[in-house]
Design a protein around this motif. Structure first.
Motif, mmCIF file in Angstrom:
data_model
loop_
_atom_site.group_PDB
_atom_site.id
_atom_site.type_symbol
_atom_site.label_atom_id
_atom_site.label_comp_id
_atom_site.label_asym_id
_atom_site.label_seq_id
_atom_site.Cartn_x
_atom_site.Cartn_y
_atom_site.Cartn_z
ATOM 1 N N LEU A 136 21.088 -8.606 51.791
ATOM 2 C CA LEU A 136 20.551 -9.747 52.541
ATOM 3 C C LEU A 136 21.541 -10.221 53.599
ATOM 4 O O LEU A 136 21.155 -10.535 54.726
ATOM 5 N N ILE A 137 22.812 -10.270 53.232
ATOM 6 C CA ILE A 137 23.841 -10.687 54.186
ATOM 7 C C ILE A 137 23.912 -9.712 55.356
ATOM 8 O O ILE A 137 23.958 -10.110 56.517
ATOM 9 N N ARG A 138 23.856 -8.431 55.034
ATOM 10 C CA ARG A 138 23.960 -7.386 56.067
ATOM 11 C C ARG A 138 22.746 -7.370 56.986
ATOM 12 O O ARG A 138 22.866 -7.152 58.189
ATOM 13 N N THR A 139 21.564 -7.573 56.416
ATOM 14 C CA THR A 139 20.331 -7.417 57.196
ATOM 15 C C THR A 139 19.765 -8.729 57.719
ATOM 16 O O THR A 139 18.713 -8.719 58.371
ATOM 17 N N TYR A 140 20.440 -9.842 57.459
ATOM 18 C CA TYR A 140 19.914 -11.141 57.894
ATOM 19 C C TYR A 140 19.546 -11.173 59.387
ATOM 20 O O TYR A 140 18.434 -11.595 59.730
ATOM 21 N N PRO A 141 20.424 -10.730 60.294
ATOM 22 C CA PRO A 141 20.045 -10.783 61.719
ATOM 23 C C PRO A 141 18.806 -9.934 62.034
ATOM 24 O O PRO A 141 17.957 -10.342 62.837
#
Length: 182
Positions: free
Chosen positions: A8-13
């Motif tokens: 989630l942190i990696r793909t948030y943008p």
């Protein structure tokens, strides 16, 4: 479980961008045109035997009678699909952002800057007056806390689904397939 949070942190943008694109698609939804419907209906192959008894083929008559209904149905289903995808993604991002804001101590500000604002570690270290080691600890602690929040949400959803019974499983399964859950 922390793999999900890391993802989630990696793909948030990317998910934020995807949400904006879906929003634009919904706002400017045009759907499939009459010509496209007629074209697809014309080039589909009929099943079974065909015996032509008049100059106007059954296929032509069928297209003339049914293309508007088919167009409306396709456009309605397409819009509903896009809207459902939008709602699921919006709900997931809202939960993720709300979870970040509920982290303990000074973690919300640091993690918000790291994940939502996509600031560099150096910028965050200067802004929050912390070392690289402290930032790494904060990140690890935030992931653990977010993990716990997602576990709680998952157990609440699971309890709800158990109360729904057999019929609710199918609906919920379809919903869960669109999101980030498990």
């Amino acid at each position: 479980m922390s793999e999900r949070i890391e993802h989630l942190i990696r793909t948030y943008p990317d998910k934020r961008l995807e949400l904006k694109v879906m929003e634009m698609q919904l706002r400017h939804f045009a759907g499939i045109t009459e010509d496209e419907v007629i074209h697809t209906m014309y080039f589909t192959q009929p099943e079974g035997e065909r015996v032509q008894t008049s100059r106007t083929s059954d296929k032509t008559a069928s297209i003339a009678l049914n293309y508007r209904d088919r167009q409306e149905r396709i456009n309605r289903e397409w819009y509903e699909y896009l809207f459902h995808q939008y709602e699921v993604l919006q709900e997931e991002l809202d939960f993720f952002e709300a979870s970040i804001s509920q982290l303990s101590g000074s973690l919300p500000g640091v993690i918000y800057d790291l994940v939502i604002r996509r600031e560099t570690w150096e910028t965050i270290m200067q802004k929050h007056h912390i070392s690289r080691k402290t930032l790494a600890k904060y990140r690890k602690k935030a992931i653990a806390e977010l993990d716990r929040m997602y576990e709680l949400r998952d157990s609440q959803v699971e309890s709800y689904l158990l109360e729904l019974g057999e019929g609710g499983y199918v609906q919920a399964w379809r919903y869960l397939q669109c999101g980030f859950w498990k």
